[in-house]
Each structure stands twice: as C-alpha cells, then as structure tokens.
Design a protein around this motif. Structure first.
Motif, short mmCIF file in Angstrom:
data_model
loop_
_atom_site.label_atom_id
_atom_site.label_comp_id
_atom_site.label_asym_id
_atom_site.label_seq_id
_atom_site.Cartn_x
_atom_site.Cartn_y
_atom_site.Cartn_z
N GLU A 84 6.65 -8.15 9.50
CA GLU A 84 6.93 -8.08 10.93
C GLU A 84 8.07 -7.10 11.22
OE1 GLU A 84 8.25 -11.13 14.56
OE2 GLU A 84 7.79 -11.88 12.56
N LYS A 85 9.07 -7.09 10.38
CA LYS A 85 10.19 -6.17 10.57
C LYS A 85 9.79 -4.73 10.31
CE LYS A 85 13.67 -9.66 9.56
NZ LYS A 85 14.67 -10.19 8.60
N MET A 86 8.85 -4.52 9.37
CA MET A 86 8.35 -3.16 9.15
C MET A 86 7.61 -2.64 10.38
SD MET A 86 6.98 -3.53 5.22
CE MET A 86 6.55 -1.81 5.04
N ILE A 87 6.79 -3.49 10.98
CA ILE A 87 6.07 -3.10 12.19
C ILE A 87 7.05 -2.87 13.33
CG2 ILE A 87 4.38 -3.86 13.89
CD1 ILE A 87 2.97 -5.38 11.66
N LYS A 88 8.08 -3.66 13.38
CA LYS A 88 9.12 -3.49 14.41
C LYS A 88 9.78 -2.12 14.29
CE LYS A 88 13.45 -5.68 15.89
NZ LYS A 88 14.38 -6.80 15.59
N GLY A 89 10.10 -1.72 13.07
CA GLY A 89 10.68 -0.39 12.86
C GLY A 89 9.71 0.72 13.22
N ALA A 90 8.40 0.52 12.94
CA ALA A 90 7.40 1.53 13.28
C ALA A 90 7.27 1.68 14.79
CB ALA A 90 6.06 1.14 12.66
N LEU A 91 7.32 0.58 15.52
CA LEU A 91 7.27 0.65 16.98
C LEU A 91 8.47 1.39 17.54
CD1 LEU A 91 6.01 -2.94 17.94
CD2 LEU A 91 4.80 -0.79 18.27
N THR A 92 9.63 1.17 16.94
CA THR A 92 10.84 1.85 17.40
C THR A 92 10.72 3.35 17.23
OG1 THR A 92 12.16 -0.09 16.77
CG2 THR A 92 13.35 1.96 17.13
N GLU A 93 10.22 3.80 16.08
CA GLU A 93 10.05 5.23 15.84
C GLU A 93 8.98 5.83 16.75
OE1 GLU A 93 11.74 7.42 13.93
OE2 GLU A 93 13.14 5.78 13.64
N LEU A 94 7.91 5.09 16.98
CA LEU A 94 6.86 5.58 17.88
C LEU A 94 7.40 5.75 19.30
CD1 LEU A 94 3.95 6.34 18.52
CD2 LEU A 94 3.43 3.90 18.78
N PHE A 95 8.18 4.78 19.74
CA PHE A 95 8.75 4.86 21.09
C PHE A 95 9.70 6.06 21.19
CE2 PHE A 95 11.59 3.59 24.56
CZ PHE A 95 10.67 3.17 25.51
N LYS A 96 10.44 6.30 20.13
CA LYS A 96 11.34 7.46 20.13
C LYS A 96 10.55 8.76 20.21
CE LYS A 96 14.58 7.45 17.00
NZ LYS A 96 15.23 7.61 15.66
N GLY A 97 9.47 8.85 19.46
CA GLY A 97 8.64 10.05 19.50
C GLY A 97 8.01 10.27 20.86
N LEU A 98 7.57 9.19 21.51
CA LEU A 98 7.00 9.32 22.85
C LEU A 98 8.04 9.80 23.85
CD1 LEU A 98 4.83 6.06 22.89
CD2 LEU A 98 4.01 8.40 22.66
N ASN A 99 9.26 9.33 23.71
CA ASN A 99 10.34 9.81 24.58
C ASN A 99 10.63 11.29 24.35
OD1 ASN A 99 10.83 7.50 26.08
ND2 ASN A 99 12.26 6.67 24.59
N TYR A 100 10.56 11.72 23.09
CA TYR A 100 10.73 13.14 22.79
C TYR A 100 9.65 13.97 23.49
CZ TYR A 100 14.19 12.36 19.09
OH TYR A 100 15.33 12.05 18.39
N LEU A 101 8.42 13.44 23.50
CA LEU A 101 7.32 14.16 24.13
C LEU A 101 7.50 14.23 25.65
CD1 LEU A 101 5.01 15.62 22.85
CD2 LEU A 101 3.55 13.63 23.21
N LYS A 102 8.07 13.17 26.23
CA LYS A 102 8.38 13.20 27.66
C LYS A 102 9.44 14.26 27.95
CE LYS A 102 7.56 8.24 28.32
NZ LYS A 102 8.21 6.95 28.64
N THR A 103 10.46 14.31 27.11
CA THR A 103 11.50 15.33 27.26
C THR A 103 10.91 16.72 27.12
OG1 THR A 103 13.14 13.80 26.34
CG2 THR A 103 13.71 16.14 26.35
N TYR A 104 9.99 16.86 26.17
CA TYR A 104 9.32 18.15 25.96
C TYR A 104 8.60 18.60 27.23
CZ TYR A 104 6.06 21.50 23.84
OH TYR A 104 5.33 22.62 23.54
N ARG A 105 7.90 17.69 27.87
CA ARG A 105 7.18 18.01 29.11
C ARG A 105 8.15 18.41 30.22
NH1 ARG A 105 4.06 13.13 31.70
NH2 ARG A 105 2.37 13.73 30.29
#
Length: 784
Positions: free
Chosen positions: A286-307
């Motif tokens: 569960e904690k591994m999935i939690k860390g993966a969600l955190t990184e995915l959310f960070k990447g999505l925010n980077y893509l918003k900034t990119y736009r």
C-alpha cells in the motif's frame, strides 16, 4: 518588474528544457526583423511617415472589417504529419508582405511553427505516458482494495489460523514464473529507484517485502535464473508480486532457498506453492502504491506547468512581433495555439483529479488537507535566522582560529623539530581529521549553491525526499557551527597546555570532542536534521556492505567522496586505537604504531574506500550487465594497488618500492584522468560543437571547463609528494600532508559539480523529471 525571459526560465522544468518553446531563438529571429526595419526607417523617414499615416487612415475606414483584414495577413494550415501518424503539423503561409525583410519574416514563422509542432508532439508523448501510468495504478488500486476487503471480511467473520499468530493473513495459491537477470534489469532498477524516497514518507520496513520470495531453478534446462515475482490467485485475480534482489536479507534468503529447496516446498491442492500474504506485507504494498501516486501527481503538475508556460511564451513573442512589425498577428496565430492539442486536451486535468480523489479516499481518510501535504509538499521557507547564525559562527570561527594559530606559533607546536612531539602525534590528528571532513562539507554546500544556479535538480538525481534534502544554507550552518565548536575546543586545549597543564590532564578533551560528534550523528531525537543524519547512516551502511545492496546514484557518489578522504580515515583509525586501547592514559602514543594488527589495519584503511567502490561496480555489472562497469572496476583496482604500494613504501623506503610506487601511481593516474574527463564529466568529445568539450554546457564560459581539466590533472599528481618528500621549511611533515589532503578534497569538490552536471544532462536528454516508482502487483493472463 521581472522580465518574461527570466520568469520563463525560472519556472520551467529543468529536465524538459529542450521541449519548451525556444523563446530565446524566437527573440533572435525577431531581432533580425527589428534591426532591418530600423535601418529602412532611417533611410526612408518621410516615406515611412506617409505610409504610417496611410495605414492609420486605412485602419480608421476599415475598422468594421478588421477581422477580414487580419485574415488576409497570414494563414495557418493544419495537416497530418508525413510519417502517417496522427500528429497535426502547422504551417504558416504569408499572404502579404509583413516586414521589409520578407525572408526574415518567413524564417520567424517557420521557427514558430516548428516550436508549436514540437510542443504538441512532446505533450502528446508525455500525456500518453502518464495516462498509461494512471491506468496501471488504477488496476493496482483495484487489487489492493480487493485484498484489503478480503482481510476485512476475514476479520468480520472472526476467522483465525495457527499460521498467523501475530498478524492476520490470507492464503493464496501461487505458481513460479522464471525471468532472467539480464532480462529484468530495467525493472529491478525501477524497483529500487524510489526506495529511499518512500522511506522518507514512512516506509521503514519495505525491505521485508523484498526478502520473502525465493528464486527458482528452470526444470527444462537446469539453468539458474531469478524470479522477480510470484503469481498468485486471490479473489479470482492472477497477480504477480515483483521482488528483486536488492538487499542482504533478500540475497541470503535466495541462497538458503536453493540449499533447502527440495525440503522446503509445500504444495497446495492444485500443485502450486502456498503463499501467506500477511497484513503487514499488504501494508508495505500500500505504501509503494502511495509513493507511485505521489510521483504521478507531481508529473501531471509538471505537464500543467508545461502547458501554461508555453501558452505565455507564444503570447509574449506574438505581442513583440506585432509591436515590431505593426501588424495584428496575435489574434490570428494565438487562436491556432489555443485550438492546438496541448491546450485543448483535458485528459491530464481529469487524471489529476482522479489521482487526488484516490489519494484522499484511500490514503488520507477523506482528509483533503492531509492528502495535499503528500501530493503538494511545501518547501521549507528560508529563515533569516539561518543567515544570521551562519555569519555569527563564521566570525567566531575566524576569531578562534586566529587565536589558535597565534598560540600554536608562540608555543612552537608545528615546528619541524619541536619538543612537543606528543601534541602532533595525538591532538593534531583530531584537528586535521575534522578539518578535512568539514572542508569537504563546505565544498558540498558550494556545489549545492552552484547546482541551483545552474538549474541542476540534484534532489531528483540523488532521490532525496523533502525531509532529507539539505539546502546550501543548512550545509553552511552545519559547517560553520561545527568548525566553531572544533576551533573553540582545540583553542582551549592548546591554551591549557601553554599554561602548564600536563598532557595527561587535558588529553581527554579531543576524545570527548570526537565522541560528542558521534553521539549527535546517531541521536534518535528529532533535532539537528534527524532525517538527513539517518539517511547518511543508511548510505554509509550500503557502502560498507557492498555489494550486498543494490547501488543507486547517491551510494556510489558518496563512496567516491570517501576515496578522497583516505587521510581522514587513517587519522580516524589512529585516534580510535589511541583512545580505545587506553594509550591516552599511559601517555604511550607510539603503542599503536608498534602493534602488528594496527600496521596491517593501515593497509586495509588505505584501500578500503576503493574496495567498496569496486564492489559497487561489480554489483552494477551484475544488475545491469554493462561491461563499462567492469572497466570502471579496473580503475579502482589500480587505485587500490597504488595505495597499497604507497603504504608499503612508507614502511620500507627502498628503491624497489619507490619504482613500484611510481609505476602503479602513473597507471592509476592515467586511468583516473580518462574516466574523469570522458565518462564522469562527458568531456573530450572530438565531434562536439564545442572543441573537446560536449555539445551541451551548463556554464556559459567555456574556458572554465578547460581550466577545470587542467586543475584536475595537476591535483591528480599530488602523489608525487610521496616521491619528492617536499615540505615547507621548519614545518612539520604532518602539516604538509594536511595541505596535500586538502588539495585532494578541493579536487573532489570540483569533480562533484561536473559529475552531477553530466548526470543532469543525461536525465534531460531522456526527459526524466519524475521517478518511475515500482509497483507491487502485476496482473498476468492464464497463458502466462
């Protein structure tokens, strides 16, 4: 007011810099139009004035048909790429003369179209990548929720078994799946890439998840291969758990499984192995999935900034174009930009909202504020008090050091034939050891400062979490405070000796100083940067137990630092012997030098850092299968041989040992210089646009790179002092040794900057801005 160029460069994602709009190039193209227009205006001032009046009158009369007039200026064509892909390609056609230099205007719009196409292509690629991650995580969440529901159902029914005394568990039927080591290299890298970051978020016992799955022998060809996971069926799903060889417990369990394989197998009713999935193990997943969600959310925010930044870049450059040419191009082209894929696609926004919803529901107990602390961690604000104390401790350190130098000069402690040999043999090693250590730390703080100025994401490269990351101000504060304490203690110690106190009375002071720093390092209280201290301890553990631990960037980077701290380690060895054996009480400072095991230990300490580094190279070769790691291993073996011959020459100064020292040191130096320049720094590329450097440089002044290479060459030749025995007049040889050791630390500090610069450019070349987090479950088909 901050110029848009600086604002744009300051907010963009460093690893995606090449994928952003090349705003500087567009400005250069626009400047060509502006310069030509200004030149024409100077020659034809009256004509330009008449044309301006005519243009103004035309605009006044044709105000109602403004949109029709604009539409005749340019036309942007949209068509599919010639490669047959679904990507849209934009081309601008000039319908009338926009500027006096038509070729320059065509070149500008050609570059503008290329930038728009590039942005769309990159956005589509990254969007697809993150959507695939999101889909994978959705399946992971479904499996996790299903297994958690099974546990809850079992607890509700009041079931209990003898197999799970301490924790609830569910039994699943599993079957082994064979994978080769080389075939799973990338997966094993990804499994470990964010382990330390997850530990920073509370995953202290993640290792147990990796330590329970054995390896399997292929019955068909009897070749030993590793199983990266097990396939089990639970609640109607076939799921594979990936568990690579990443730590000693996992390695030892694999070996023990091979030895006891025939006697340890238990078969279920369908012939598969029985696997107990405990609640604790599920919690780690569960904690591994939690860390993966955190990184995915960070990447999505980077893509918003990119736009957003690219939209602003297009808008600003079009405004400048309209200002220079006097045309109204902005509304026409901006409409095309706003209708392009990277701006109209809402898939990233939808996925971001879903990830946030998943996290709030399953990992934050419906508490949005708690979820945002993980998904959007706030960086600690810089405190003015830190700056104040840095200045205060710096002033105190300078004053205490000046006082110490004055007292040492008056008492003659550092003279070559001084009567106070006892001080140089006992107290001075403590001072020199701490001096080298904190000089290295100070240079590391300088590197952090330069990395930030150069927009190098050292936190991402080292896989540091927000808790472990030290800012350069923090490093300087630790450095100045520690050196003030050391200078103060040594000043008091030397002053007491000067006042007539015996060595026996005050000799315990340096030992207490060393003990105090050791206690601070292992202090369990949440003070003095606890997370960073414990991260350092874990890295040292990984280095010492090489090659049992999987090697990440921070591990071998720190191991390289230890290779430059051999004099410090030898001083530490002597001080430990001096105080542990009680020689400080008997005043027998030569005891350790007479004992055989200490002399043998001196050999080990001299080449131990190189041995650790060599074992790391061996482990990386085993995990990744690249022969370059074996070549790098040879470099450290040559360094070990050179260090061993130097120690032997210090013990027995003969012509034979001297020749061996020169030969081995020369080979090791050439080997190390080649690896520094070509491999670690990425320089000496003869086909580069920058002569004998590389195509991409973070520093604007190319001369700095040439100077650094020459300086690195000179400092690498410090071993010649072993042959020449050069020393300053009337100065003890230990002071000369400290000076040369400090030069090696300075060389390492310089090496650190270019090593991380090259690593950053490698990440930027592959557009890696977020970590690919390992996931615990993998659904497999029945055919697999």
């Amino acid at each position: 007011m901050v110029k848009f160029t600086k604002q744009f460069e300051g907010q963009l994602v460093p690893e995606w810099k090449d994928a952003f709009v090349d705003y500087s190039q567009l400005k250069k193209d626009l400047k060509k139009i502006h310069l030509f227009t200004n030149g024409v205006e100077k020659k034809h001032t009256e004509t330009s004035l008449i044309n301006t009046i005519k243009s103004s009158l035309g605009k006044l009369f044709l105000f109602g048909n403004k949109q029709r007039e604009q539409s005749r200026v340019i036309q942007v064509h949209k068509k599919l790429a010639s490669s047959g892909s679904n990507n849209d390609v934009y081309e601008t056609e000039l319908l009338e003369k926009i500027a006096d230099d038509t070729d320059a205007a065509k070149e500008f719009f050609m570059c503008l179209d290329m930038q728009l196409n590039k942005v769309n292509q990159f956005y589509k690629t990254k969007e697809k990548e993150f959507l695939e991650r999101g889909e994978c995580l959705k399946k992971q969440m479904e499996i996790l929720i299903e297994l958690k529901d099974a546990f809850k159902q079992k607890q509700a029914n009041g079931e209990s078994t003898q197999e799970s005394k301490e924790d609830d568990s569910i039994s699943c039927t599993i079957s082994c799946e064979d994978d080769s080591v080389r075939g799973r290299t990338e997966e094993m890298q990804l499994q470990e890439s964010c382990l330390e970051d997850l530990e920073g978020n509370g995953v202290e016992a993640l290792e147990s998840l990796r330590s329970e799955e054995p390896i399997k022998i292929n019955n068909e060809d009897s070749k030993l291969t590793t199983v990266s996971g097990r396939v089990f069926s639970c609640q109607g799903k076939n799921v594979k758990i990936k568990i690579p060889l990443t730590n000693p417990s996992r390695t030892f369990s694999a070996i023990s499984y091979l030895i006891n394989q025939s006697s340890s197998k238990k078969y279920g009713p369908d012939g598969g192995n029985k696997l107990q999935i405990s609640k604790k193990k599920l919690s780690h997943a569960e904690k591994m999935i939690k860390g993966a969600l955190t990184e995915l959310f960070k990447g999505l925010n980077y893509l918003k900034t990119y736009r957003n930044l690219n939209i602003l870049a297009f808008m600003n450059i079009l405004k400048k174009f309209d200002k220079v040419t006097g045309k109204q191009i902005l509304p026409i082209y901006l409409k095309v930009v706003e209708s392009s894929y990277f701006n109209i696609s809402d898939k990233v926004m939808i996925l971001s909202d879903e990830v946030e919803e998943w996290f709030i529901k399953h990992f934050a107990g419906e508490n949005r504020r708690k979820a945002m602390k993980y998904l959007k961690p706030h960086h600690r604000k810089e405190s003015h008090s830190v700056t104040f104390f840095i200045g205060l401790f710096t002033g105190c350190f300078v004053a205490l050091l000046a006082g110490y130098i004055i007292v040492a000069h008056l008492t003659g402690m550092y003279r070559q034939h001084s009567e106070n040999t006892f001080y140089m043999e006992t107290a001075y090693p403590v001072l020199s050891m701490f001096g080298l250590l904190f000089l290295h730390l100070f240079l590391y703080g300088c590197n952090i400062f330069m990395w930030r100025k150069a927009r190098i994401n050292y936190s991402f490269i080292f896989e540091l979490g927000s808790k472990n990351e030290l800012k350069y101000r923090d490093v300087f504060l630790i450095c100045t405070a520690s050196m003030t304490a050391i200078a103060g203690v040594m000043f008091v110690h030397l002053s007491l000796l000067a006042k007539g106190y015996s060595f026996r009375q005050v000799q315990v002071i340096p030992g207490l100083l060393l003990l105090g720093f050791l206690l601070i390092l292992i202090c369990p209280l949440n003070i003095f940067y606890k997370s960073s201290r414990y991260r350092l301890i874990s890295v040292i553990r990984n280095i010492v137990f090489s090659p049992l631990y999987k090697v990440v960037m921070l591990d071998f980077f720190m191991a390289d630092q230890l290779c430059s701290q051999v004099p410090m380690l030898r001083n530490l060895e002597y001080i430990a012997c001096y105080y542990i054996t009680g020689s400080y009480a008997t005043q027998d400072y030569g005891y350790c030098m007479r004992v055989k095991y200490y002399r043998d230990l001196a050999y080990a300490v001299s080449f131990l850092p190189y041995y650790w580094r060599a074992m790391q190279c061996a482990r990386r070769w085993f995990d990744e299968g690249e022969t370059s790691h074996l070549v790098n291993l040879g470099k450290y073996v040559s360094a070990m041989l050179a260090a061993g011959t130097k120690v032997a020459y210090e013990k027995e100064r003969s012509i034979g040992w001297l020749c061996l020292v020169v030969a081995m040191s020369s080979v090791a130096t050439i080997y190390q210089l080649y690896w520094d320049f070509v491999k670690d720094w990425g320089l000496l590329q003869h086909n580069s646009n920058n002569p004998w450097l590389r195509n991409q440089l973070m520093l604007r002044q190319k001369s700095i790179y040439y100077f650094s290479m020459v300086l690195n060459l000179v400092l690498r030749l410090a071993w010649l002092q072993t042959v020449l025995h050069s020393s300053f007049e009337h100065v003890d040889y230990r002071v000369t040794g400290l000076f040369l050791a400090a030069l090696e630390v300075i060389r390492r500090g310089q090496w650190n900057f270019y090593r991380l610069e090259n690593e950053h450019l490698n990440n930027a070349g592959k557009f890696r801005a977020v970590k690919t987090v390992p996931l615990p479950f993998r659904e497999v088909d029945e055919e697999d």
